[in-house]
Design an enzyme around this catalytic site. Sequence first.
Site, PDB file in Angstrom:
ATOM      1  N   HIS A 393       0.831  -1.207   0.000  1.00 52.17           N
ATOM      2  CA  HIS A 393       0.000   0.000   0.000  1.00 52.17           C
ATOM      3  C   HIS A 393       0.861   1.250   0.000  1.00 52.17           C
ATOM      4  CE1 HIS A 393      -3.512   2.472   1.485  1.00 52.17           C
ATOM      5  NE2 HIS A 393      -2.499   3.218   1.908  1.00 52.17           N
ATOM      6  N   GLU A 394       1.815   1.319   0.929  1.00 51.32           N
ATOM      7  CA  GLU A 394       2.628   2.533   1.047  1.00 51.32           C
ATOM      8  C   GLU A 394       3.504   2.749  -0.179  1.00 51.32           C
ATOM      9  OE1 GLU A 394       1.979   4.693   3.076  1.00 51.32           O
ATOM     10  OE2 GLU A 394       0.746   3.546   4.457  1.00 51.32           O
ATOM     11  N   HIS A 397       1.635   4.338  -2.962  1.00 52.21           N
ATOM     12  CA  HIS A 397       1.527   5.796  -2.872  1.00 52.21           C
ATOM     13  C   HIS A 397       2.681   6.450  -3.635  1.00 52.21           C
ATOM     14  CE1 HIS A 397      -1.907   6.687  -0.448  1.00 52.21           C
ATOM     15  NE2 HIS A 397      -1.508   5.995   0.592  1.00 52.21           N
ATOM     16  N   GLU A 417      -6.007   6.832  -2.468  1.00 45.83           N
ATOM     17  CA  GLU A 417      -5.969   5.842  -1.393  1.00 45.83           C
ATOM     18  C   GLU A 417      -6.398   4.464  -1.906  1.00 45.83           C
ATOM     19  OE1 GLU A 417      -4.896   4.812   2.407  1.00 45.83           O
ATOM     20  OE2 GLU A 417      -4.613   6.713   1.350  1.00 45.83           O
ATOM     21  N   HIS A 486      -9.731   7.875   3.277  1.00 43.15           N
ATOM     22  CA  HIS A 486      -9.716   6.454   3.596  1.00 43.15           C
ATOM     23  C   HIS A 486     -11.104   5.833   3.502  1.00 43.15           C
ATOM     24  CE1 HIS A 486      -6.037   8.048   5.489  1.00 43.15           C
ATOM     25  NE2 HIS A 486      -5.521   6.896   5.124  1.00 43.15           N
TER      26      HIS A 486
END
Length: 841
Positions: A393-394, A397, A417, A486
């Site tokens: 996920h990170e 980004h 997101e 989110h």
Amino acid sequence: MRICRSLIAASLAVLPLMLWGDAHAAGPLMAGPLVAGATDTAALAARLRGADLKRGFDPDHGYLVERHHPGVDGTRITRMAHTYKGVRVFQSESVLVTNDIGKIVSESASDRRAGLGYGAASAKMGGRFSSFSVQPAIPPQAALNAAATALAPRAMDVIKPSAELIVYPHVASVRTAAAVNKTDGELNAIDLEERVTGYELAYLVRTRMVAAGSRPVYYDSIVSATDGRLLKQWNALQTVIGSGNSQYNGTVPLSTTLSNGVYSMRDPLRGTGGTFGAMAITNADHGRTAGAVYTNATNTWGDGQQYIEGGSTTNANGQTAAVNAMWGLMNTYDMLKNTLGWQSLDGNNTATYIAAHVNTAYDNAYYDDTCRCMFIGDGSFFTNLGSIDVIGHEMSHGVTAATSNLTYFGESGGLNESSSDIGGEVTEAYARAGGTGTTIPSSGNDWLIGAEISRTGTPLRWMYKPSKDGLSPDAWRSGLGNLDVHYSSGPNNRMFYFLARGSESSTSSERYSPYLTRMPRAMTGIGTDKAFRIWFRANTTKFTASTNYVDARAKMLLAAQELYGVASREATAVQRAYAAINVGTDVDEAGGGGGLSISSQPASVTAAPGVIADFSVTVGGGVAPYRYQWMRNGADIAGATGPTYSVVARSRHNGAGYSVRVSDSAATPSSVTSATARLTVTGSNVTERVVNGSFEAGSYGWSGTTSAIGSAAGQAAYDGVRFAWLGGNGYGSRESLSQAVSIPASATAADLSFALHVDTAEFDSPNYPYDKLTVTVKDAAGQLLGTLASFSNLSRASGYQVHAYSLLAYKGQTVTLTFDMREDVSLQTSFVIDKVSVRTQ
């Protein structure tokens, strides 16, 4: 005679992609390295400027190259910001895909410039910004101070803050003409469009600070360059709101470096350059900075246990957080490179790093755009954040930041997101299958974000049913962009799940969508590999910073058509997956005939009060017998379970919508919902109490500012040719219209209705009601009995909205209805009223 005062909003144009060549054949497509200098950006900018002149933009418009990154099949992507007098227009940009000889393959754009300058294009906004100045009235430091003061005055800078001068377009979301009379619950995402309503010179201020307890305070702010007003502010910290534990993957291989007899967590196989010369894991040691790269005397790391708070961050227990991070980093890198040819975060193989043990008992992880790196906390409510889906996920980004750079607020922030949630689940599937190969398996991941890091087993998000967290919607709805990113990510997460895995037709299933109405009732997925290729192509070559849900659907469809063909099942699946979340209309799949379908829709009925109105439906296909459930305005009607529903028409039912949900008796039941039929109630026992409610007789029957009644350029009537135009002056003013009406003591119903159109030149942010219209009821002495409604510049809409209120509380009285408008000292708001009616029964 009034001059035209309405704001003619300039459309926020999303330019169609101009495609050259045929769709690529299905199969893995790989990104190639970016060849320095291969793309002649000066020539590209010149071609775009030439096209701009033909579209009516004056020579003050230009382009600024923001970034390059590789595409697939040897293509390269150039992202070019739009400028006016050399100043960047916020969220206005073009994305160009070029081949290896510099020819443009496709162009995608989000254009927010219309209205600036003296060219023909500025006529869309009445030439109001033909002499727009880019000379700020306040210095950058004043903007920096304003932003910092609003956030955390005593916080310390992590890096030096910046203030970029920009042209800030004020953007409003308005209804399309076809959706003017829809209720909010009936709106589809395509019923709204974004329009630029004005421009303001501003500073984009980026502050990256830490407050007490090393809490990161990362924000972006829009500050007026005229007077220092805070126009917009959003959290720029891209997080998953959680942390993780350290027992996720068992014993795993790690790529490390041996130098002078010491092992370090620097990966010599993945990434080059960057802060540490290679992909690396560092030890923040409870601080807020990255710290040093992890080292060890042996090449065996960690104990596989959750970090013991207060213990060493370098012993075996402390190393486990670093093991988790390195394993996630390696698998995310390999997934992108092996399946798409994309290297590292930026596609150019620039090394990144992850800092473990950030802060103390920190229940979060985040991507930091200042270092293009990630920070992982140890957790307290959660466990260590190093699960494979969280790391994926990170890092995702970082991919978005290097490509579309979706702005982290509104619907674009939700898509940002969601893109990371998608990346996390895809990485998990790839890692669980061994972390090798050129395709992404359709199994192995759980479609749950952060389930492993939860001490209770409850995940942070459910991709197949976002609403299970109690905050995320399952489908697009009006106001979605006002949610935290989110939660506004939820509908797109569900879209991706349906695209990959398909839906189910049973209404009791968590994988059911009421918006899928075509055949088959359960849409067919295309697999995770194809779904991700389409998403990645759209995000990296078509999305812009301002892309919202409607734009994402359009560009996902183009990406699917380019990859698999215009009439492909993959393109159909994209349309169905977005229709499943109330974005666009549903379509049939090939070979979907024979399923349950509606052959005769319920028809609208006009009836006098007391007359029975019948609504009927005919269905076919599927497996008989069928089950019916009628609904009024979307709510189930108790006992209405047959193919025909009958209702005694009453005044209160006027305008109600009736539809029916039909299910069949198959082992896996299918379900379909009919179109909505309207009930119009008329009759001799209904009496109109308002005189000249459509203003066709001029001021007759009305008192107050009767000069507002008439017809004028710039506004249209809802009914007939005349209307009442209150406001629209652009200076401090007050106007009103009144009429006395009598409500009989014997009335069983008394309903006020009127059509109202609101347009405005006021700023869309901050959300403040500068100009207002109130609708009140007063007695014969002029004393206020009640306020029925209040509208403001925030109520803007592209056409008339019909509003209705009950006056039954005033039966037996003669009351005065008043429309009272107050406008502040600048920037007009027009409140245009028509077809005022009070009907009693």
